[in-house]
Scaffold this motif. Structure first.
Motif, PDB file in Angstrom:
ATOM      1  N   LEU A  21      -1.318 -28.689   2.831  1.00 16.67           N
ATOM      2  CA  LEU A  21      -2.533 -28.281   3.523  1.00 16.67           C
ATOM      3  C   LEU A  21      -2.974 -26.889   3.089  1.00 16.67           C
ATOM      4  N   LEU A  62      -4.638 -39.377   9.075  1.00 20.59           N
ATOM      5  CA  LEU A  62      -5.553 -38.752   8.131  1.00 20.59           C
ATOM      6  C   LEU A  62      -6.175 -39.824   7.240  1.00 20.59           C
ATOM      7  N   GLN A  86      -2.452 -31.247  -4.133  1.00 15.87           N
ATOM      8  CA  GLN A  86      -1.271 -32.033  -4.465  1.00 15.87           C
ATOM      9  C   GLN A  86      -0.932 -31.820  -5.928  1.00 15.87           C
ATOM     10  N   LEU A 106      -7.669 -32.713  -2.456  1.00 14.52           N
ATOM     11  CA  LEU A 106      -8.006 -33.814  -1.567  1.00 14.52           C
ATOM     12  C   LEU A 106      -8.640 -33.290  -0.293  1.00 14.52           C
ATOM     13  N   GLY A 130       4.143 -33.954  -2.464  1.00 16.04           N
ATOM     14  CA  GLY A 130       3.241 -34.384  -1.417  1.00 16.04           C
ATOM     15  C   GLY A 130       2.074 -33.417  -1.263  1.00 16.04           C
ATOM     16  N   PRO A 131       1.016 -33.853  -0.581  1.00 12.98           N
ATOM     17  CA  PRO A 131      -0.123 -32.957  -0.337  1.00 12.98           C
ATOM     18  C   PRO A 131       0.291 -31.758   0.504  1.00 12.98           C
ATOM     19  N   TYR A 147      -6.481 -30.398   1.065  1.00  7.48           N
ATOM     20  CA  TYR A 147      -5.106 -30.393   0.595  1.00  7.48           C
ATOM     21  C   TYR A 147      -5.093 -30.219  -0.917  1.00  7.48           C
ATOM     22  N   THR A 174      -8.187 -25.986   7.356  1.00  7.36           N
ATOM     23  CA  THR A 174      -8.902 -26.912   8.237  1.00  7.36           C
ATOM     24  C   THR A 174     -10.204 -26.243   8.659  1.00  7.36           C
ATOM     25  N   GLN A 208     -10.022 -31.352   6.535  1.00  8.02           N
ATOM     26  CA  GLN A 208      -8.908 -30.602   5.951  1.00  8.02           C
ATOM     27  C   GLN A 208      -8.944 -30.743   4.436  1.00  8.02           C
TER      28      GLN A 208
END
Lengths: 112, 116
Positions: free
Chosen positions: A45, A100, A37, A88, A42-43, A35, A48, A33
């Motif tokens: 998404l 994760l 940020q 990330l 927060g991260p 991400y 995927t 995945q």
């Protein structure tokens, strides 16, 4: 511990340029995945990837999963200042609802 | 759009004090997680929680840490006696059951914990 190494660690480019960042490991992933940020958040998404060789596109972002499922890349076309952030990658073991494990991150700055 | 919320956004405490970080996961989610991110370092897993019990915890999650789902909506992380090295951003995440291969975890905005 199976580490996810991301490169480069920092990247600063001009608006309109293209860029690629990488996520590498010595072990095979069942899925990976990506991400993004932003500072103080927060991260979030982005995508995927599951199948070796898979390519997914999200507007100007192109994500590729390596054929051997050990690495992945994120390519951004015509970067915009809004693309600035920490990118990330993260993996999960192939069981439902596992933790994760995050990579080291690439901090991207797009200069207007 | 449903989102994970966390309170407070910033918590300052003295070393040795107890803190409780609060999270409201997305309402129909069943799996809950806490992660932390020390300044300049990567996001690290702390604990996962399902069906009112801990599913997995990392080596960071020692006896000073505990989690609880006291009612149908809140999910809390308690640190009994804070240490300087507990200073970090703490992120709550939640997910539904996902697929056999992966689940998508939705993260809250984080609580910045500063231990003095």
């Amino acid at each position: 511990t199976q580490l996810l190494e991301q490169s480069p660690q920092f990247l600063s480019i001009q608006e309109g340029e293209n860029l690629t960042v990488y996520c590498n490991s010595s072990s095979v992933f069942s899925s990976l995945q990506w991400y993004r940020q932003e500072p103080g958040e927060g991260p979030v998404l982005l995508v995927t990837v599951v199948t070796g060789g898979e390519v997914k596109k999200l507007k100007r972002l192109t994500f590729q999963f390596g054929d051997a499922r050990k690495d992945s890349s994120l390519h951004i076309t015509a970067a915009q200042p809004g693309d600035t952030g920490l990118y990330l990658c993260a993996r999960q073991r192939p069981y439902p609802n596992e933790k994760l494990t995050f990579g080291t991150g690439t901090r991207l700055t797009i200069i207007p | 759009e449903p989102e994970v919320t966390q309170t407070p956004s910033h918590q300052v405490t003295q070393m040795g004090q107890e803190v409780i970080l609060r999270c409201v996961p997305i309402s129909n989610h069943l799996y809950f997680y806490w992660y932390r991110q020390i300044l300049g370092q990567k996001v690290e897993f702390l604990v996962s929680f399902y069906n009112n019990e801990i599913s997995e915890k990392s080596e960071i999650f020692d006896d000073q840490f505990s989690v609880e789902r006291p009612d149908g909506s809140n999910f809390t992380l308690k640190i009994r006696s804070t240490k300087l090295e507990d200073s970090a951003m703490y992120f709550c995440a939640s997910s539904d059951s996902g697929t056999l291969l992966y689940n998508e975890q939705f993260f809250g905005p984080g609580t910045r914990l500063t231990v003095l």
